[in-house]
Design a protein around this motif. Structure first.
Motif, PDB file in Angstrom:
ATOM      1  N   LEU A 109      -4.480  -2.866  -6.341  1.00  9.23           N
ATOM      2  CA  LEU A 109      -5.136  -2.585  -5.066  1.00  9.23           C
ATOM      3  C   LEU A 109      -6.423  -1.793  -5.279  1.00  9.23           C
ATOM      4  O   LEU A 109      -7.425  -2.031  -4.585  1.00  9.23           O
ATOM      5  CB  LEU A 109      -4.189  -1.809  -4.153  1.00  9.23           C
ATOM      6  CG  LEU A 109      -2.960  -2.573  -3.649  1.00  9.23           C
ATOM      7  CD1 LEU A 109      -2.069  -1.659  -2.828  1.00  9.23           C
ATOM      8  CD2 LEU A 109      -3.365  -3.785  -2.833  1.00  9.23           C
ATOM      9  N   THR A 112       1.252 -10.955  -3.104  1.00  9.01           N
ATOM     10  CA  THR A 112       0.128 -10.125  -2.675  1.00  9.01           C
ATOM     11  C   THR A 112      -1.085 -10.980  -2.317  1.00  9.01           C
ATOM     12  O   THR A 112      -1.727 -10.760  -1.283  1.00  9.01           O
ATOM     13  CB  THR A 112      -0.236  -9.114  -3.772  1.00  9.01           C
ATOM     14  OG1 THR A 112       0.918  -8.352  -4.120  1.00  9.01           O
ATOM     15  CG2 THR A 112      -1.337  -8.177  -3.296  1.00  9.01           C
ATOM     16  N   VAL A 131       0.834  -1.206   0.000  1.00 13.41           N
ATOM     17  CA  VAL A 131       0.000   0.000   0.000  1.00 13.41           C
ATOM     18  C   VAL A 131       0.869   1.257   0.000  1.00 13.41           C
ATOM     19  O   VAL A 131       0.587   2.233  -0.723  1.00 13.41           O
ATOM     20  CB  VAL A 131      -0.950  -0.008   1.216  1.00 13.41           C
ATOM     21  CG1 VAL A 131      -1.648   1.336   1.366  1.00 13.41           C
ATOM     22  CG2 VAL A 131      -1.981  -1.113   1.072  1.00 13.41           C
ATOM     23  N   THR A 132       1.939   1.246   0.790  1.00 14.96           N
ATOM     24  CA  THR A 132       2.851   2.389   0.817  1.00 14.96           C
ATOM     25  C   THR A 132       3.494   2.621  -0.536  1.00 14.96           C
ATOM     26  O   THR A 132       3.596   3.757  -1.017  1.00 14.96           O
ATOM     27  CB  THR A 132       3.933   2.172   1.891  1.00 14.96           C
ATOM     28  OG1 THR A 132       3.314   1.946   3.165  1.00 14.96           O
ATOM     29  CG2 THR A 132       4.845   3.383   1.979  1.00 14.96           C
ATOM     30  N   ARG A 160      -0.566  -0.124  -7.561  1.00 11.52           N
ATOM     31  CA  ARG A 160      -1.630   0.858  -7.339  1.00 11.52           C
ATOM     32  C   ARG A 160      -2.914   0.428  -8.033  1.00 11.52           C
ATOM     33  O   ARG A 160      -4.001   0.471  -7.447  1.00 11.52           O
ATOM     34  CB  ARG A 160      -1.171   2.222  -7.857  1.00 11.52           C
ATOM     35  CG  ARG A 160      -2.237   3.287  -7.850  1.00 11.52           C
ATOM     36  CD  ARG A 160      -1.735   4.583  -8.458  1.00 11.52           C
ATOM     37  NE  ARG A 160      -0.712   5.206  -7.631  1.00 11.52           N
ATOM     38  CZ  ARG A 160      -0.101   6.345  -7.953  1.00 11.52           C
ATOM     39  NH1 ARG A 160      -0.398   6.959  -9.085  1.00 11.52           N
ATOM     40  NH2 ARG A 160       0.799   6.863  -7.147  1.00 11.52           N
TER      41      ARG A 160
END
Length: 304
Positions: A106, A283, A47-48, A103
């Motif tokens: 997600l 993931t 996420v970061t 990105r």
């Protein structure tokens, strides 16, 4: 219970003696599952990276370096620190495309889970609370959807509406819907038999208040676990649609599309397929591990 002066005290005994908030109780049971903690750490890392993609990606995901086609990773002969994980068949930096692909993956997972969760909860509450013809219609449609392979159904829907990342997300949300409907209906039927629902009904609570204020909060624990697992399924299914050319379209940096674009180079340039595949694997595994930890932390039967 009396304890001797030098007798060691277990963490479980200290936990039982100290009053804990709901969040502290959740974290106490969640952290006991080391795999779930590792999965959570990896998810926070991804996420970061996805949020800071514009700042940490060394190159633009669509920028082509025509003089560096199929360059190997930096640790192999012929590699360069300019392209740490190498380049693809048109000279795009694989690391940058993986970062921007995180990105997109997600975001797709969030969209699919939120849409399917909202619709699934609503339909499941209606079926479980009202019963009768409403329940029969909803559950028969759900049974028909479950009788069809989910990926095949998603492919049919995308073929009808046209291949794109938006249409693929809507199709995946639709095929994930039956799981949330059945789970919500089952937990609603269980809650309907409890005293607080009967007392609230006697006190004059309306149907909407009963469903969304009284019953729904007590159904959230299994739904949260299912949503976490559904997140990993959404990422995996979107990668499959992208690999088949029915999801994100080139040059969009999506992990499944990255695999599809360079499949013919799998033997001569292994890195172009290995790194997107590893990203998908890690993931999805992280979300599955975290879902297992959430089940342990939220299921009261496992806390005895």
């Amino acid at each position: 219970m009396q304890l001797e002066a030098n007798q060691p005290v277990s963490p479980e005994l200290l936990y039982a003696q100290k009053p804990q908030s709901a969040l502290q109780q959740f974290w106490f049971y969640f952290r006991k599952n080391k795999g779930a903690v590792a999965g959570l750490c990896f998810i926070l890392f991804i996420v970061t990276i996805a949020i800071l993609a514009n700042f940490i990606a060394p190159h633009s995901p669509s920028e082509q370096f025509r003089g560096s086609l199929l360059m190997p990773p930096v640790w192999m002969e012929g590699g360069s620190w300019q392209f740490i994980l190498g380049t693809d068949d048109v000279g795009r930096d694989i690391l940058s495309r993986l970062i921007y692909g995180a990105r997109l993956s997600l975001l797709v997972g969030v969209v699919v889970v939120v849409l399917s969760l909202i619709l699934g909860i609503t339909l499941g509450l209606l079926a479980g609370y009202f019963g009768g013809i409403i329940e029969a219609v909803i559950m028969r449609v759900v049974d028909i959807m479950l009788a069809l392979p989910s990926l095949l159904l998603a492919l049919v829907l995308v073929a009808i509406f046209g291949p794109s990342i938006v249409n693929a997300s809507i199709a995946l949300a639709f095929v994930a819907l039956p799981h949330y409907v059945r789970l919500t209906r089952a937990t609603t039927l269980s809650e309907m038999e409890k005293d607080y629902v009967v007392a609230s009904k006697v006190a004059g609570a309306g149907n909407l208040r009963q469903m969304f204020i009284n019953i729904l909060p007590n159904c959230l624990a299994p739904l949260i676990v299912q949503a976490t697992l559904g997140f990993s399924n959404a990422i995996l299914d979107m990668a499959a649609l992208g690999f088949l050319g029915m999801g994100a379209q080139p040059p969009t940096p999506e992990w499944g599309t990255m695999l599809s674009d360079v499949l013919q180079y799998a033997q001569s340039a292994w890195w172009v397929v290995a790194f997107p595949g590893i990203a998908i694997l890690l993931t999805v595994l992280a979300f599955n591990l975290m879902g297992d930890g959430l089940r342990d932390a939220l299921d009261p039967k496992l806390k005895v």
